[in-house]
Design a protein around this motif. Structure first.
Motif, PDB file in Angstrom:
ATOM      1  N   SER A 192       2.215   1.533  -6.480  1.00  0.00           N
ATOM      2  CA  SER A 192       2.361   2.943  -6.838  1.00  0.00           C
ATOM      3  C   SER A 192       3.803   3.328  -7.168  1.00  0.00           C
ATOM      4  CB  SER A 192       1.802   3.849  -5.740  1.00  0.00           C
ATOM      5  OG  SER A 192       2.490   3.650  -4.517  1.00  0.00           O
ATOM      6  N   TYR A 207       5.189   2.038   1.956  1.00  0.00           N
ATOM      7  CA  TYR A 207       6.506   2.090   1.330  1.00  0.00           C
ATOM      8  C   TYR A 207       7.484   2.851   2.213  1.00  0.00           C
ATOM      9  CZ  TYR A 207       5.001   0.185  -3.155  1.00  0.00           C
ATOM     10  OH  TYR A 207       4.534  -0.636  -4.154  1.00  0.00           O
ATOM     11  N   GLN A 243       0.860  -1.179   0.000  1.00  0.00           N
ATOM     12  CA  GLN A 243       0.000   0.000   0.000  1.00  0.00           C
ATOM     13  C   GLN A 243       0.901   1.236   0.000  1.00  0.00           C
ATOM     14  OE1 GLN A 243      -3.467   0.002  -0.203  1.00  0.00           O
ATOM     15  NE2 GLN A 243      -2.973  -2.136  -0.668  1.00  0.00           N
ATOM     16  N   ALA A 244       0.464   2.310  -0.603  1.00  0.00           N
ATOM     17  CA  ALA A 244       1.277   3.516  -0.731  1.00  0.00           C
ATOM     18  C   ALA A 244       1.809   4.004   0.617  1.00  0.00           C
ATOM     19  CB  ALA A 244       0.483   4.627  -1.416  1.00  0.00           C
TER      20      ALA A 244
END
Length: 188
Positions: free
Chosen positions: A148, A97, A93-94
């Motif tokens: 992403s 990171y 999930q963004a």
């Protein structure tokens, strides 16, 4: 013809190395994994292919410099084709990171490819006719869940392809990107 194919020991890169070699091109490739590289080089030798290679972690700038030095010597200062194939991804999930993830993904997928283009430019120009191919991804063109950073690296690659195509046309160097969808090979 002479070609440098990054990440040529598996997946799309492996197929590209073999296809170029079948057409009679001399190919140089690299991999982070010495055992994998040695096995592939031995297999290609038995097939009668002209393929050489060296170990290189493309996320490390000094290793890219050494790679291009070896390639320049191997091809006597002229390269017809550069295929920026090596890539990596971490699906998260963004918000999950880390800075390390960012450095690894952007460094391997985008920075390394861009830097190799810079390093290869004089050798592509010296060949009289050069071609650069970026192995991008559909992920650089559309949303892909939990990817992403990977998508950003490939989107940047798609844009730099357009810029270099225009900038280096005067040097008789073509620049293109290929954007495959998911393939059943490892990116790690």
């Amino acid at each position: 013809m002479s070609a440098l194919v990054t990440g040529g020991t598996r997946g799309i890169g492996h197929a590209i190395v073999e296809e170029f070699a079948r057409f009679g091109a001399a190919v140089y490739t690299c991999s982070r994994n010495k055992k994998e590289l040695d096995e592939c080089l031995e297999d290609w030798k038995h097939k009668g292919f002209r393929v050489a290679g060296s170990v290189c972690d493309l996320s490390i700038r000094t290793q890219r410099d050494k790679l291009m030095e070896a390639v320049s010597i191997y091809f006597d200062g002229k390269i017809n084709i550069l295929v920026n194939n090596a890539g990596t991804s971490r699906l998260k999930q963004a918000t999950d990171y880390t800075a390390e993830d960012f450095s690894l993904i952007m460094g391997t997928n985008f920075e390394a490819s861009y830097h190799l283009c810079q390093l290869a430019h004089p050798f592509l120009k010296a060949a009289g006719s050069g071609s650069i191919v970026f192995i991008s991804s559909v992920g650089g063109l559309m949303s892909v869940p939990s990817a992403s950073l990977y998508a950003a690296s490939k989107g940047a690659m798609n844009q730099v392809t357009k810029n270099l195509a225009c900038e280096w046309a005067k040097d008789n160097i073509r620049v293109n990107a290929v954007a495959p969808w998911i393939i059943e090979t490892s990116l790690i």
